[in-house]
Design a protein around this motif. Structure first.
Motif, mmCIF file in Angstrom:
data_model
loop_
_atom_site.group_PDB
_atom_site.id
_atom_site.type_symbol
_atom_site.label_atom_id
_atom_site.label_comp_id
_atom_site.label_asym_id
_atom_site.label_seq_id
_atom_site.Cartn_x
_atom_site.Cartn_y
_atom_site.Cartn_z
ATOM 1 N N ILE A 1 -15.129 -19.241 -27.004
ATOM 2 C CA ILE A 1 -16.587 -19.388 -27.055
ATOM 3 C C ILE A 1 -17.175 -18.446 -28.105
ATOM 4 N N ALA A 2 -16.675 -17.213 -28.149
ATOM 5 C CA ALA A 2 -17.176 -16.249 -29.126
ATOM 6 C C ALA A 2 -16.829 -16.672 -30.548
ATOM 7 N N ILE A 3 -15.603 -17.147 -30.759
ATOM 8 C CA ILE A 3 -15.177 -17.569 -32.091
ATOM 9 C C ILE A 3 -16.025 -18.740 -32.577
ATOM 10 N N ALA A 4 -16.407 -19.641 -31.663
ATOM 11 C CA ALA A 4 -17.251 -20.777 -32.042
ATOM 12 C C ALA A 4 -18.594 -20.322 -32.579
ATOM 13 N N SER A 5 -19.025 -19.129 -32.189
ATOM 14 C CA SER A 5 -20.281 -18.563 -32.701
ATOM 15 C C SER A 5 -20.037 -17.607 -33.857
ATOM 16 N N ASN A 6 -18.818 -17.627 -34.383
ATOM 17 C CA ASN A 6 -18.430 -16.767 -35.510
ATOM 18 C C ASN A 6 -18.420 -15.303 -35.108
ATOM 19 N N ASP A 7 -18.072 -15.023 -33.857
ATOM 20 C CA ASP A 7 -17.942 -13.658 -33.356
ATOM 21 C C ASP A 7 -16.528 -13.450 -32.836
ATOM 22 N N TYR A 8 -16.028 -12.233 -33.015
ATOM 23 C CA TYR A 8 -14.716 -11.910 -32.463
ATOM 24 C C TYR A 8 -14.903 -11.149 -31.165
ATOM 25 N N LEU A 9 -14.092 -11.470 -30.187
ATOM 26 C CA LEU A 9 -14.170 -10.837 -28.873
ATOM 27 C C LEU A 9 -12.813 -10.233 -28.533
ATOM 28 N N PHE A 10 -12.820 -8.982 -28.096
ATOM 29 C CA PHE A 10 -11.580 -8.300 -27.712
ATOM 30 C C PHE A 10 -11.288 -8.573 -26.234
ATOM 31 N N PRO A 11 -10.208 -9.289 -25.910
ATOM 32 C CA PRO A 11 -9.877 -9.532 -24.504
ATOM 33 C C PRO A 11 -9.198 -8.304 -23.890
ATOM 34 N N VAL A 12 -9.617 -7.945 -22.689
ATOM 35 C CA VAL A 12 -9.048 -6.791 -21.998
ATOM 36 C C VAL A 12 -8.603 -7.230 -20.609
ATOM 37 N N LEU A 13 -7.296 -7.258 -20.375
ATOM 38 C CA LEU A 13 -6.743 -7.549 -19.049
ATOM 39 C C LEU A 13 -6.261 -6.235 -18.461
ATOM 40 N N ARG A 14 -6.856 -5.830 -17.343
ATOM 41 C CA ARG A 14 -6.580 -4.496 -16.808
ATOM 42 C C ARG A 14 -6.075 -4.583 -15.370
ATOM 43 N N VAL B 1 -18.657 -18.204 -17.454
ATOM 44 C CA VAL B 1 -18.165 -17.422 -18.582
ATOM 45 C C VAL B 1 -18.876 -17.801 -19.877
ATOM 46 N N GLU B 2 -19.168 -19.088 -20.095
ATOM 47 C CA GLU B 2 -19.814 -19.501 -21.334
ATOM 48 C C GLU B 2 -21.230 -18.943 -21.438
ATOM 49 N N GLU B 3 -21.972 -19.005 -20.339
ATOM 50 C CA GLU B 3 -23.340 -18.486 -20.373
ATOM 51 C C GLU B 3 -23.361 -16.970 -20.545
ATOM 52 N N LEU B 4 -22.382 -16.268 -19.974
ATOM 53 C CA LEU B 4 -22.315 -14.818 -20.150
ATOM 54 C C LEU B 4 -22.042 -14.449 -21.611
ATOM 55 N N ILE B 5 -21.098 -15.157 -22.230
ATOM 56 C CA ILE B 5 -20.795 -14.889 -23.641
ATOM 57 C C ILE B 5 -22.004 -15.211 -24.506
ATOM 58 N N ASN B 6 -22.666 -16.333 -24.219
ATOM 59 C CA ASN B 6 -23.851 -16.715 -25.006
ATOM 60 C C ASN B 6 -24.952 -15.669 -24.895
ATOM 61 N N LEU B 7 -25.159 -15.135 -23.684
ATOM 62 C CA LEU B 7 -26.178 -14.097 -23.516
ATOM 63 C C LEU B 7 -25.782 -12.831 -24.260
ATOM 64 N N ALA B 8 -24.512 -12.454 -24.193
ATOM 65 C CA ALA B 8 -24.051 -11.256 -24.896
ATOM 66 C C ALA B 8 -24.294 -11.378 -26.397
ATOM 67 N N ILE B 9 -24.073 -12.567 -26.941
ATOM 68 C CA ILE B 9 -24.286 -12.794 -28.373
ATOM 69 C C ILE B 9 -25.768 -12.675 -28.724
ATOM 70 N N LEU B 10 -26.635 -13.146 -27.817
ATOM 71 C CA LEU B 10 -28.080 -13.047 -28.068
ATOM 72 C C LEU B 10 -28.586 -11.615 -27.942
ATOM 73 N N LEU B 11 -27.877 -10.785 -27.180
ATOM 74 C CA LEU B 11 -28.285 -9.392 -27.013
ATOM 75 C C LEU B 11 -27.797 -8.500 -28.146
ATOM 76 N N LYS B 12 -26.943 -9.022 -28.999
ATOM 77 C CA LYS B 12 -26.391 -8.231 -30.094
ATOM 78 C C LYS B 12 -27.486 -7.706 -31.014
ATOM 79 N N SER B 13 -27.285 -6.486 -31.489
ATOM 80 C CA SER B 13 -28.265 -5.880 -32.386
ATOM 81 C C SER B 13 -27.919 -6.053 -33.852
ATOM 82 N N GLY B 14 -26.700 -6.387 -34.178
ATOM 83 C CA GLY B 14 -26.328 -6.536 -35.577
ATOM 84 C C GLY B 14 -24.855 -6.842 -35.730
ATOM 85 N N SER B 15 -24.407 -6.856 -36.979
ATOM 86 C CA SER B 15 -23.025 -7.230 -37.269
ATOM 87 C C SER B 15 -22.025 -6.171 -36.829
ATOM 88 N N ASN B 16 -22.499 -4.937 -36.558
ATOM 89 C CA ASN B 16 -21.574 -3.889 -36.140
ATOM 90 C C ASN B 16 -21.331 -3.894 -34.635
#
Length: 717
Positions: free
Chosen positions: A481-494, A434-449
């Protein structure tokens, strides 16, 4: 209780460590808020606050060893952050410009300083040269303003930071030579020792530090230990610099360059580095600088005013001329000239080192027994006035120029259609990745939006509280993990009938543009590697899909090897995919090697001219050539395989034209399987970042380039 209260000593300067620390924290808390309301640089406020509470002001706090230690750490921190945030692709591309600026901002102040010291202040030639070296150096005291404005990657900032290391190194070498001459030590042996020590120091920091850092980050996952390791590297580099005969700030800057690729800009570690520096170390340094200011000198010492005035005039005019010549040479805007001047005008670190060393060098004695110093007391006091003036002017200039750059860039990037939000969905099913997936997602981000979502799907036919608890724990861990990188993540339990339906519904409901799926690092590649569920998801999903297996932490990856299939430039999803590759390279700091057809590489070359990326392009060649490239790749390479089709069978998750050897080669590699989503509609889609003008195969490369440029601008690049 009352006895304890009365036992506290309130005499000035204060000696109670708790009270002293409380006062400093209150200053760090209140002053930035106050000066922001006044629309003045908070850096200036901290310097002035230091002058008020210091020994020449209210004398609340003495500039003791604790303040000096914290201030030294703050100074090294500023230089370290400057090196850490240098875009290595831009840095290499603009190294010639950095050298030109470095020579401008060194030679002009040296010339003015020698002439002014010798002919105006009537100093000896040695004293004049040393005085001139003080003007030639500068401190990036306004750099936090530039970082806060978000223009640290601007070319003017980039060459100024690069030029700083040149002019400071040359100025400090002049200092070492002058001091050596006063001691009669300058000779062939002196030059040999200095050259050898500087070369050994530079090699150690730039080449050995990255090896040690990559090993440490792979072995140690503890967040606190990683941060402490970074601090150790910074101070070790500074100490090695001093051993080599140059100032510690040079070592701190080189430490930032050496760890640049190991600390991605959007990572949790970078967030910790910036937070601690901005909250504690850098404010302590600024307050300590303020404590040196003695306002009484304005009224008591005429020589100090004359010397200080001449120093201020020479330092400011020469640095402005250097910025002006740089602007004219490279055709920069007026705002960029202001930023260059603001970053290079402030005198603090190396200037203080030079004046203190010159003040302590005794050349002889006068008839009355007073020592004859290389730099007299008037220069020492005048330096404090110069520091106050130049730091004030530098912060104002950098803030004004930086805001001007922001306004001009906003005007260039304005388009008729607003950029649609980029939404990345991460499927979290395994606590081990999970940590590596979140880290990769953060690196793939295109901007603050960009918005991040973490999804966990549970079977709605079961009522297992343990499964639900585990799912909540996974989502909570992903959020942390996302908050530690100053990013907010929306959790979705479905809850859904199966994983495929759950993820497809989540994609539609949340208008997801990109999906990130993970594979465990120890899982063996086989014919049925993806499994039926993942294959069904790939065949039906309406979003770009990335399947990631992490063999090493992504921040320790040296290169990303990207393989583009033939005809990929004709796919409607190609611009969004290219944007992701660009973000991965820029945000991770790792080099990108791209393999594709000549037509595809032609458009990539054109894109690289406008959107710099440290990369190399290679013709894809035959499938055997691809296999040879992978077989000769290194363990710290990450392989990115791009596929145009998501229709994969259970027996062969790669397209059939890829040989079985490829599967075995990837067993010991980190890799990303990227599947492009091609929207067949010509209308706008909420699951696609591109507007209608982009949809459809491209006939001309110029048209495709304009489409890609439009997307890059909309997503913050």
């Amino acid at each position: 209780m009352m006895g304890v209260f009365y036992s506290i000593d309130f005499s000035l300067p204060l000696t109670n460590p708790v009270l002293k620390f409380l006062i400093i924290l209150l200053i760090i808390l209140v002053i930035p808020v106050l000066f922001n309301r006044l629309r003045a640089p908070s850096i200036l406020g901290l310097i002035l606050a230091g002058a008020v509470i210091g020994p020449f002001g209210l004398n609340l706090i003495e500039r003791d060893s604790g303040i000096i230690l914290s201030g030294t750490a703050g100074l090294l921190y500023i230089m370290f952050l400057a090196g850490l945030e240098v875009d290595m692709g831009d840095f290499k591309k603009n190294k010639g410009k950095s050298i030109v600026f470095g020579l401008y901002t060194f030679s002009i102040p040296m010339l003015f300083g020698i002439l002014g010291g010798y002919y105006i202040l009537n100093f000896s030639i040695l004293s004049s040269v040393l005085l001139a070296s003080m003007f030639a150096s500068h401190t990036l005291i306004a750099y936090p303003i530039i970082r806060k404005l978000g223009i640290a990657r601007n070319i003017a900032v980039n060459i100024t930071v690069g030029g700083t290391i040149i002019t400071d190194t040359l100025a400090l070498l002049v200092l070492a030579v002058i001091v050596g001459m006063t001691k009669g030590e300058v000779g062939s042996l002196f030059w040999l020792k200095l050259t050898f020590s500087v070369l050994v120091f530079g090699f150690t920091v730039l080449f050995v530090f990255p090896i040690v850092g990559r090993w440490f980050f792979r072995k140690i996952e503890d967040n606190v230990a990683q941060y402490i390791f970074v601090l150790v590297m910074v101070f070790l580099a500074a100490f090695l610099a001093e051993l080599a005969g140059v100032e510690g700030i040079i070592g701190a800057f080189l430490a930032g360059l050496s760890l640049n690729r190991l600390i991605p800009r959007n990572s949790a570690l970078m967030n910790r580095v910036e937070f601690v520096g901005n909250a504690i170390f850098i404010p302590f340094f600024l307050i300590g600088i303020g404590m040196l200011i003695n306002y009484k000198l304005f009224f008591e010492d005429e020589d100090t005013l004359i010397v200080g005035g001449v120093m201020i005039l020479i330092a400011t005019s020469s640095k402005y001329l250097a910025a002006y010549f740089t602007q004219r040479t490279f055709k920069f805007s007026n705002n960029e000239r202001l930023v260059i001047f603001g970053l290079s005008n402030a005198q603090a670190a190396a200037t203080l080192a030079a004046v203190l060393i010159g003040y302590n060098v005794i050349l002889g004695q006068q008839e009355n027994g007073e020592p004859i110093r290389l730099l007299n007391e008037s220069v020492l006091n005048g330096t404090i006035l110069m520091i106050l003036f130049t730091c004030t002017l530098a912060t104002i200039s950098a803030a004004k120029g930086g805001k001007g750059i922001l306004i001009s860039e906003a005007g260039k990037d304005r388009s008729d259609e607003p950029a649609m939000a980029e939404r990345i969905l991460i499927s979290v099913k395994n606590i081990n990745n999970v940590e590596e997936l979140i880290n990769l997602a953060i690196l793939l981000k295109s901007g603050s939006n960009t918005e991040l979502f973490a999804l966990n799907v549970l079977d709605n036919k079961k009522n297992d509280l343990q499964d639900e608890k585990m799912a909540q724990q996974l989502l909570s861990r992903a959020s942390e993990i996302a908050i530690a990188s100053n990013d907010y993540l929306f959790p979705v339990l479905r809850y859904d009938s199966n994983f495929k339906n759950g993820i497809l519904s989540a994609v539609r409901e949340n208008r997801i543009t990109d999906i990130l799926l993970g594979l465990h690092v120890k899982e063996k590649l086989s014919d049925s590697f993806l499994g039926d569920l993942t294959e069904e998801v790939l065949a039906n999903i309406q979003a770009n899909t990335f399947i990631y297996k992490s063999y090493f932490p992504i921040n320790t990856i040296k290169r990303h090897l990207v393989f583009l299939p033939e005809g990929v430039e004709n796919d409607t999803g190609f611009p969004t995919l290219l944007n992701k590759i660009w973000q991965l390279g820029r945000n991770s700091g790792a080099k990108i090697n791209i393999y594709g057809t000549e037509r595809c590489l032609e458009i990539l070359e054109k894109v690289r001219k406008d959107y710099t990326l440290e990369s190399e392009f290679f013709p894809a060649g035959s499938q055997n050539d691809i296999l040879k490239t992978l077989e000769t790749s290194k363990e710290d390479d990450n392989v990115v395989m791009v596929f145009r089709s998501k229709k994969v069978s259970s027996r062969d998750f790669f397209p059939r034209n890829i040989k079985e050897q490829l599967i075995e080669t990837l067993n010991t590699k980190s890799f990303i399987l990227a599947y492009i989503y091609n929207d067949s509609s010509l209308e706008k889609s909420s699951s696609n970042l591109m507007d209608a003008s982009v949809i459809g195969p491209v006939e001309k490369l110029d048209d495709l380039f304009r489409q890609i440029s439009g997307l890059f601008r909309k997503t913050g690049k």
